[in-house]
Design an enzyme around this catalytic site. Structure first.
Site, mmCIF file in Angstrom:
data_model
loop_
_atom_site.group_PDB
_atom_site.id
_atom_site.type_symbol
_atom_site.label_atom_id
_atom_site.label_comp_id
_atom_site.label_asym_id
_atom_site.label_seq_id
_atom_site.Cartn_x
_atom_site.Cartn_y
_atom_site.Cartn_z
ATOM 1 N N CYS A 65 -2.163 -0.172 6.543
ATOM 2 C CA CYS A 65 -3.405 -0.872 6.536
ATOM 3 C C CYS A 65 -3.254 -2.095 7.351
ATOM 4 O O CYS A 65 -4.415 -2.580 7.734
ATOM 5 C CB CYS A 65 -3.646 -1.242 5.097
ATOM 6 N N ASN B 64 -11.250 1.425 0.921
ATOM 7 C CA ASN B 64 -10.025 1.273 1.912
ATOM 8 C C ASN B 64 -10.020 2.346 2.886
ATOM 9 O O ASN B 64 -9.537 3.253 2.683
ATOM 10 C CB ASN B 64 -9.083 1.074 1.271
ATOM 11 N N HIS C 75 -8.843 -7.490 5.387
ATOM 12 C CA HIS C 75 -8.642 -5.897 5.116
ATOM 13 C C HIS C 75 -9.488 -5.456 3.765
ATOM 14 O O HIS C 75 -9.155 -6.100 2.631
ATOM 15 C CB HIS C 75 -7.191 -5.367 5.008
HETATM 16 C C1 LIG Z 1 -5.152 0.582 -8.122
HETATM 17 C C2 LIG Z 1 -5.753 -0.525 -9.198
HETATM 18 C C3 LIG Z 1 -7.099 -0.481 -8.932
HETATM 19 C C4 LIG Z 1 -5.449 0.002 -10.708
HETATM 20 O O1 LIG Z 1 -5.842 -1.139 -11.578
HETATM 21 P P1 LIG Z 1 -5.241 -1.782 -12.725
HETATM 22 O O2 LIG Z 1 -5.650 -2.807 -13.339
HETATM 23 O O3 LIG Z 1 -3.697 -2.028 -12.201
HETATM 24 O O4 LIG Z 1 -5.159 -0.459 -13.547
HETATM 25 P P2 LIG Z 1 -3.847 0.334 -14.211
HETATM 26 O O5 LIG Z 1 -2.868 0.914 -13.281
HETATM 27 O O6 LIG Z 1 -2.878 -0.901 -15.069
HETATM 28 O O7 LIG Z 1 -4.434 1.275 -15.345
HETATM 29 C C5 LIG Z 1 -5.253 0.784 -16.215
HETATM 30 C C6 LIG Z 1 -5.740 1.970 -17.015
HETATM 31 O O8 LIG Z 1 -6.915 2.597 -16.335
HETATM 32 C C7 LIG Z 1 -6.678 4.110 -16.128
HETATM 33 N N1 LIG Z 1 -6.930 4.382 -14.821
HETATM 34 C C8 LIG Z 1 -6.221 4.326 -13.624
HETATM 35 N N2 LIG Z 1 -6.833 4.965 -12.583
HETATM 36 C C9 LIG Z 1 -8.480 5.328 -13.159
HETATM 37 C C10 LIG Z 1 -9.331 5.613 -12.615
HETATM 38 N N3 LIG Z 1 -9.608 5.854 -11.422
HETATM 39 N N4 LIG Z 1 -10.630 5.844 -13.509
HETATM 40 C C11 LIG Z 1 -10.525 5.136 -14.638
HETATM 41 N N5 LIG Z 1 -9.190 5.090 -15.463
HETATM 42 C C12 LIG Z 1 -8.264 4.881 -14.484
HETATM 43 C C13 LIG Z 1 -5.045 4.038 -16.226
HETATM 44 O O9 LIG Z 1 -4.645 5.187 -16.766
HETATM 45 C C14 LIG Z 1 -4.677 2.991 -17.315
HETATM 46 O O10 LIG Z 1 -5.127 3.536 -18.605
HETATM 47 P P3 LIG Z 1 -4.110 3.368 -19.880
HETATM 48 O O11 LIG Z 1 -4.412 1.692 -20.176
HETATM 49 O O12 LIG Z 1 -5.035 4.055 -20.879
HETATM 50 O O13 LIG Z 1 -2.713 3.597 -19.553
HETATM 51 C C15 LIG Z 1 -5.080 -1.726 -8.998
HETATM 52 O O14 LIG Z 1 -3.619 -1.776 -9.164
HETATM 53 C C16 LIG Z 1 -4.904 -2.108 -7.445
HETATM 54 O O15 LIG Z 1 -6.119 -2.266 -6.593
HETATM 55 N N6 LIG Z 1 -3.779 -2.141 -6.637
HETATM 56 C C17 LIG Z 1 -3.804 -2.439 -5.281
HETATM 57 C C18 LIG Z 1 -4.276 -1.152 -4.449
HETATM 58 C C19 LIG Z 1 -4.163 -1.129 -2.957
HETATM 59 O O16 LIG Z 1 -5.148 -1.929 -2.739
HETATM 60 N N7 LIG Z 1 -3.638 -0.526 -2.211
HETATM 61 C C20 LIG Z 1 -3.780 -0.349 -0.946
HETATM 62 C C21 LIG Z 1 -3.087 -1.632 0.130
HETATM 63 S S1 LIG Z 1 -3.440 -1.592 1.514
#
Ligand SMILES: CC(C)(COP(=O)(O)OP(=O)(O)OC[C@H]1O[C@@H](n2cnc3c(N)ncnc32)[C@H](O)[C@@H]1OP(=O)(O)O)[C@@H](O)C(=O)NCCC(=O)NCCS
Length: 367
Positions: free
Chosen positions: A111, A278, A248
């Site tokens: 990215c 993204n 980004h």
């Molecule tokens: C991916 C992201 C949105 C997840 O958000 P989060 O708050 O960390 O969520 P978690 O991984 O803790 O998951 C929370 C809950 O949502 C659930 N969940 C995950 N993806 C889901 C989806 N698409 N829809 C619904 N629920 C979802 C998980 O299973 C978890 O459930 P649980 O509490 O029952 O176990 C976040 O971590 C993020 O944006 N990270 C950066 C990723 C990124 O930008 N990458 C590219 C960089 S260039």
């Protein structure tokens, strides 16, 4: 030393739209979960190769700069989703554009690829004897998405953005650059099975993007904030002199934290993540071309572009925009049309995954 400036800009976003609600029909997710955690409402899914989108974006950027393809002497494609491992996507783009005088290469910094490409282009203008560089960020990330990895599959989309870079005539151009990588965290965001290690494993599964979302989130907030602040300092720009932050587009919560760290008021931050998700190396050049079209980049504006991505990589560029913020000409270039919806295109990739896993085809509704 010569300074590099942006003289043309353009983008190509594929026509097929995949909304959060569409995704919720085939995955265990919801519009509410995706919107509140990421700011994404929909993304585009490509029916053509990365190099096709790149070539269309490139044509728009060339027209805006008033240049013909043969006048380009260096063509850089920032991508982590090239059509093939060899040749580079840039080689295909060269032929599709007719940029026959250009040396061609790809840059893979995930990215952060566009910011890395801009830093390389700046160096090539300053010391490398190149005069007209076409830099394109282009990605077809939909090919890497797996509906069974629901926290990753909802984040990404396809598209391309391009800029033409030439030596500055005035005090515009790149003011400062900062780049960094922490390879110890490389496996936190990765696509396995697509390189030389492929010959060792014999795993027939279609390659896919896997990510440690929370770890990536933590590092993104730190590195985006640090590098945006550092590049503004090195450019000698006071807060009030900064006109626009083009981050980004990974997650609105990461962007909020970066803007807070820079003490940037929100009206000076460009956001289009809701429409595209993204798009990795394409995200900043798509955002830049939209920002210019929307009149958000005034002549001589001081911009900071900042990115973070797999590698883990990060980087920022401070740039004073040229006086001309209108295109010299327009191009009618576009992708070939498609009858398929975003959901149909997404479903095709998922069907291929099921087939390779030996799983039965999805019937309908939730897969
Ligand atoms: C991916 C992201 C949105 C997840 O958000 P989060 O708050 O960390 O969520 P978690 O991984 O803790 O998951 C929370 C809950 O949502 C659930 N969940 C995950 N993806 C889901 C989806 N698409 N829809 C619904 N629920 C979802 C998980 O299973 C978890 O459930 P649980 O509490 O029952 O176990 C976040 O971590 C993020 O944006 N990270 C950066 C990723 C990124 O930008 N990458 C590219 C960089 S260039």
């Amino acid at each position: 030393m010569r300074r590099a400036t942006i003289t043309g800009w353009g983008r190509c976003v594929p026509p097929a739209v995949l909304t959060n609600s569409d995704l919720a029909t085939v995955m265990d997710t919801s519009d509410d979960w995706i919107s509140t955690r990421t700011g994404i409402k929909e993304r585009r899914i490509s029916h053509t190769e990365t190099s096709d989108m790149a070539a269309v974006a490139g044509r728009h950027a060339l027209a805006a700069a008033g240049l013909e393809p043969e006048q380009i002497d260096l063509l850089i494609v920032a991508t982590c989703t090239p059509d093939r491992l060899i040749p580079s996507a840039a080689s295909y783009v060269q032929t599709k554009l007719g940029a026959t005088a250009a040396a061609c290469l790809d840059v893979n910094a995930a990215c952060s690829g566009f910011v890395y490409g801009l830093a390389i282009a700046n160096g090539m203008i300053a010391t490398g004897g190149f005069n007209r560089i076409l830099l394109i960020g282009a990605e077809r990330l939909s090919m890497l998405l797996d509906a069974e990895e629901r926290s990753t599959a909802v984040l990404f989309g396809d598209g391309a953005g391009a800029v033409v870079i030439e030596p500055a005539q005035g005090d515009d151009g790149v003011l400062a650059v900062t780049l960094g990588t922490d390879g110890a965290l490389a496996d936190k965001l990765t696509v396995a099975g697509f390189g030389t290690e492929r010959t060792v494993g014999g795993d027939e599964e279609l390659f896919k993007l896997v990510m440690d979302g929370q770890e990536i989130f933590r590092h993104a907030v730190t590195r985006m904030g640090e590098s945006a602040t550092k590049v503004a300092d090195e450019a000698g720009l006071e807060l009030e002199e900064l006109d626009l932050l083009i981050p980004h587009q990974a997650n609105t919560r990461i962007i909020d934290a970066t803007a807070r760290r820079l003490k940037m008021p929100y009206e000076k931050v460009f956001l289009n993540i809701a429409s595209y998700g993204n798009t990795s190396a394409a995200s900043i050049p798509i955002a830049l071309s939209e920002a210019i079209e929307l009149g958000r980049v005034r002549p001589g504006a001081n911009l900071v572009m900042v990115a973070f991505g797999g590698g883990l990589t990060w980087g920022a560029v401070a740039l004073r925009f040229a006086d001309r913020v209108t295109p010299l000409a327009m191009s009618t270039a576009a992708l070939p049309p498609t009858d398929k919806t975003g959901l149909e295109l997404f479903a095709e990739v998922q069907e291929e995954r099921r087939r390779r896993r030996g799983a039965p085809p999805a019937k309908s509704g939730r897969g």
